[in-house]
Scaffold this active site. Structure first.
Site, PDB file in Angstrom:
ATOM      1  N   TYR A  47      24.506 -99.264 -59.156  1.00  0.00           N
ATOM      2  CA  TYR A  47      24.048 -99.581 -60.503  1.00  0.00           C
ATOM      3  C   TYR A  47      22.710 -98.881 -60.761  1.00  0.00           C
ATOM      4  CZ  TYR A  47      27.465-103.170 -59.431  1.00  0.00           C
ATOM      5  OH  TYR A  47      28.580-103.823 -59.025  1.00  0.00           O
ATOM      6  N   LYS A  94      36.276-100.085 -56.678  1.00  0.00           N
ATOM      7  CA  LYS A  94      36.243 -98.887 -57.526  1.00  0.00           C
ATOM      8  C   LYS A  94      36.304 -97.608 -56.688  1.00  0.00           C
ATOM      9  CE  LYS A  94      33.532-101.206 -61.147  1.00  0.00           C
ATOM     10  NZ  LYS A  94      32.161-101.402 -61.680  1.00  0.00           N
ATOM     11  N   VAL A 150      29.460-107.371 -56.868  1.00  0.00           N
ATOM     12  CA  VAL A 150      28.749-108.614 -57.211  1.00  0.00           C
ATOM     13  C   VAL A 150      29.190-109.803 -56.370  1.00  0.00           C
ATOM     14  CG1 VAL A 150      28.129-108.061 -59.588  1.00  0.00           C
ATOM     15  CG2 VAL A 150      30.325-109.130 -59.112  1.00  0.00           C
ATOM     16  N   TYR A 193      42.963-103.667 -63.657  1.00  0.00           N
ATOM     17  CA  TYR A 193      41.554-103.544 -63.251  1.00  0.00           C
ATOM     18  C   TYR A 193      41.010-104.858 -62.690  1.00  0.00           C
ATOM     19  CZ  TYR A 193      36.492-103.079 -63.766  1.00  0.00           C
ATOM     20  OH  TYR A 193      35.129-103.089 -63.546  1.00  0.00           O
ATOM     21  N   SER A 231      33.353-104.664 -57.251  1.00  0.00           N
ATOM     22  CA  SER A 231      33.179-103.235 -57.582  1.00  0.00           C
ATOM     23  C   SER A 231      33.415-102.287 -56.410  1.00  0.00           C
ATOM     24  CB  SER A 231      31.777-102.969 -58.123  1.00  0.00           C
ATOM     25  OG  SER A 231      31.641-103.538 -59.389  1.00  0.00           O
TER      26      SER A 231
END
Lengths: 307, 307, 307, 307
Positions: free
Chosen positions: B243, B69, B261, B191, B66
């Site tokens: 998160y 991102k 993660v 992605y 992530s």
């Protein structure tokens, strides 16, 4: 010179925003908030070196409303330290400020101390901690502001009490999960009073100055919070200070801050100053329309941002 | 000397955290993540003055997941400017990272670009914008890292593709609201690849350095984002980067950052440095257990915090 | 003979279920409910031809609790006709009986009259309609039961009042949407009293007999509801009578009915009989464990079902 | 004579509703549904004694859409018995038919077999059970209807496939919880085909006749479901057959039934008849406007209701 520049930037930004059309609606759920002149507009910046500069209606008092939640959190945190996080979380709510939905899924632990449910739990902590909560809380605020004329507005508090069915709902819901220790009427009475405090921008920026100086009043030298606690209150303002617009504020302004439905906003530039702005018309998210505009433009112009 | 101190603090904190019991679980939803040695632990800090210091497994590559991102958002924001906020919001989600609930109530506009739905919309923007999205995105990351050895890990991407039913669900849900423009398989393929990028802590801290320097690479002098855009990416990391633990991170660490993660976390101290830490065991919120502990202790020890 | 068979089936089913292990927990949230003997078990069926047959503890009184919501709805519907559906809906809630979530998304209109919020709105209707709500409601129940010994249990009502924070929350929430007309304390006082009514199975099956006979008491000939209204109350019991287990009850039993946390269940076989069963241990959904088992077995054995 | 009366009532009600203004919108999400003449209106009642009477466009075929979910459930239930309830629940959803919210909170077990998620799980059961699902399902429907001309409409199925992003989202979400066993494309292909079946009112009322006769075809004598299973399918139609209007239908009509977005509704009067009505304009809840009106008036006029 730096101060001049800050002061000039403030004056210039104030002029620009004053010239723009003023949008939004004054809060109307209690008569006391609606009576105010919708086009009032004031701003005051207080530096940690004790200089300050104001513009417009910066010496007219208004109802600070939810801004008081930062002060009650400060007093509870000062007394209880980390243990206060057992009863309230520090995460953004991600929904409107009255929502009971999260409470239900999270067993009565409010998402953060700035949504109503969280502020009610903090109020309950203070009712448990203090002998005379209303008196002692007011003394604390006067100490921060260095101004003994600051006071509750009983009429505003009474109006909240008369119309506050949502808050009655929320506190009883918290009580059903065991997260309220005192009589609900007593806690609500205290809570409505702390939201009713009136200040002007000059007083409000002075009151929050300790958060721009690591928890210590830069003028009197009194320590209000530890450095670490001060950093934490700022972090919570950054992530949770603007109802459903916290991300927008972080994004547009880039400073930790807190708004109230009375039209006030206070923001802190750590290591430098605190700034208060007041204009009663609210955007659809419940934050002062001109207050948001002013802070966006001011931080853009000055390049001030914690990011 | 300041640099020495920073380096010494880093080494000391690394030693302290290494000595503590290591809790949590390695991500297990795809085999590639589970194969890693659970007790790996590395950290690297890169200053805007081009000095850097590392500890432990700081030169071993891991899946950034992530964290990518932030890089895809950076590239989309660079190309589209403010118009990218028409398709994705900037508010904290307040729920777990896969949640479809908010999407349903908010008509297909993801809460922010760092939850999966938001990152899928950003990926879709890039697929629309770029001729060869995979190639051009990798070139962009290599440019930021100043390292052409950085690459996708096809095996990890393929695993994600095979097990990514949730992401298939999310992207089709977005499509049903008209917020995906391209073929869903193509967007997912892109992605999953961008999440599969492998870097070590040294490369990762170098890659994020522009966000510690107002959007400009402090060493090469290249401008990646405008000052204002850089501030905005940091603000989004601060409010949405962890998160359901964004508030906790803001509260404990006090720097904008992003976790993945794979056990990586990167954080930025604006005006000073970026820092990357990696340890695969995750806490129940999905963030690296040791990574969080390290950053808490390091910022406490150094007094670094934006607040 | 048919009546004998019914009576024999009842006795046989009663014996079977008595021989089975008794699972579940007695409701414990107020002391009055917890004091009851957990293994009590009684059942009574009353036919529209005025015959009745009972088994076990069918003449021992228990707290009817939520079963009373059908009776308050009946009285409000009798007075107001269709206009009562402007303030409460008739759709299954699909969530636990206390949920505030739906209320929030549906602007204060409860999903149906049998969840707490809906029953509070119905109570408010009766407080507006009746001169002496407590007295008149009790007279109405005594009329249905043909038994003047039926009464409120003040101790139970007082306990509910002392512990009913959830209900205080719900009613204030409703008030905040303008869907409560009277003083909240007065409405709650009335509501807690109507839930505190004690009846035995014989009285309870007699009380509900009018719903098995198109709204008309088959013995006295008095019309309680119109045929169409009676059909509607039965339809609401069928879709909403068992909290989050309405579908299960429709599926397993196939008759409209209503349960209460006191361990009572009443069901209606239109055109034929009403039946009441009582056993205090509740399954995880809050319905009497033995009551559900008994009705499943009895309707399977007799082939009675409206489907 | 009873049959005459039924037939006369049918004709009279048909005339009344035909004379009323026709409100609502024809389903428009796929072109095939939108092409139909919005003012078509037909009805047919088939009694268990093999008589039937129709009115209006009762012999024109339309897309049965969600009504097919009852037939797929019937076939799965026939094969699997109670074990099918391990993968789908029988509770009303209480929210709109596409909602993913409940799925998330209930770990991938759909609330009931008539919401899309539940029907997809039932389709997956059939894909696992049958050698040639499409062929065998069609044979089953033809057997129920006693009419071999009934068929899928490939164009409608293809349109659903092209636009069905929501269903792609739902099935992948279910897959992420492990509640889909087969290839998602295969299950969707089967599901879109079963929804595409075209029937007229005469065929549809004949097809559902076994549910009015305890699970046994009253004319051929074939047993489709056991008595107990038949009762259960009716109970699920009663509590879950009308999206967010199940309570309203139970309340206004008082018969178990199922609607489809093609404008069809079928209802069952156990022990007596099944009735199908078709009119393409839908009310805001997605049920045929005239279909609902017709059934309300017809059951009121005849006094038919299971309550």
């Amino acid at each position: 010179m730096h101060e001049n520049t800050l002061s000039e930037n403030l004056a210039e930004t104030f002029k620009e925003v004053s010239a723009m059309k003023n949008y939004g609606e004054v809060a109307s759920y209690i008569p006391e908030l609606q009576l105010v002149d919708a086009d009032k507009f004031g701003v005051c910046l207080t530096s940690i070196d004790d200089s300050s500069c104001g513009q417009g209606d910066c010496n007219e008092r208004f109802s600070i409303q939810s801004i008081a939640k930062v002060l009650s959190l400060t007093l509870a945190f000062k007394h209880l330290g980390r243990s206060c996080w057992e009863r309230v979380d520090v995460e953004p709510a991600g929904t409107s400020f009255n929502s009971l939905v999260h409470l239900e899924y999270e067993s009565g632990i409010p998402r953060n101390p700035f949504i109503n449910s969280g502020a009610l739990v903090v109020s309950d902590m203070l009712v448990s901690l203090l002998k005379d909560p209303k008196k002692e809380f007011l003394e604390f605020v006067r100490l921060l502001a260095k101004d003994d004329s600051i006071d509750y507005d009983d009429k505003t508090a009474a109006s909240e009490y008369a119309e506050g069915y949502r808050n009655f709902a929320v506190i009883n819901f918290l009580r059903s999960f065991g997260n309220i220790e005192n009589d609900v009427e007593e806690v609500l009475h205290f809570y409505f009073h702390l939201c009713s405090i009136k200040m002007n921008c000059t007083q409000l920026s002075r009151t929050f100055l300790f958060l721009a100086h690591g928890g210590k009043d830069p003028i009197s030298g009194e320590r209000i919070l530890t450095r670490s606690q001060s950093k934490r209150v700022n972090a919570i303002m950054m992530t949770c200070g603007f109802y459903d617009e916290a991300g927008e504020f972080a994004y547009e302004v880039g400073l930790p801050g807190k708004s109230g439905v009375g039209g006030g906003i206070v923001a802190v530039n750590p290591g430098s100053y605190s700034i208060a702005v007041w204009s009663p018309k609210l955007n659809p998210q419940g934050n002062s329309y001109r207050g948001m505009k002013f802070l966006e433009k001011f931080t853009t112009k000055t390049g001030h941002s914690i990011f």
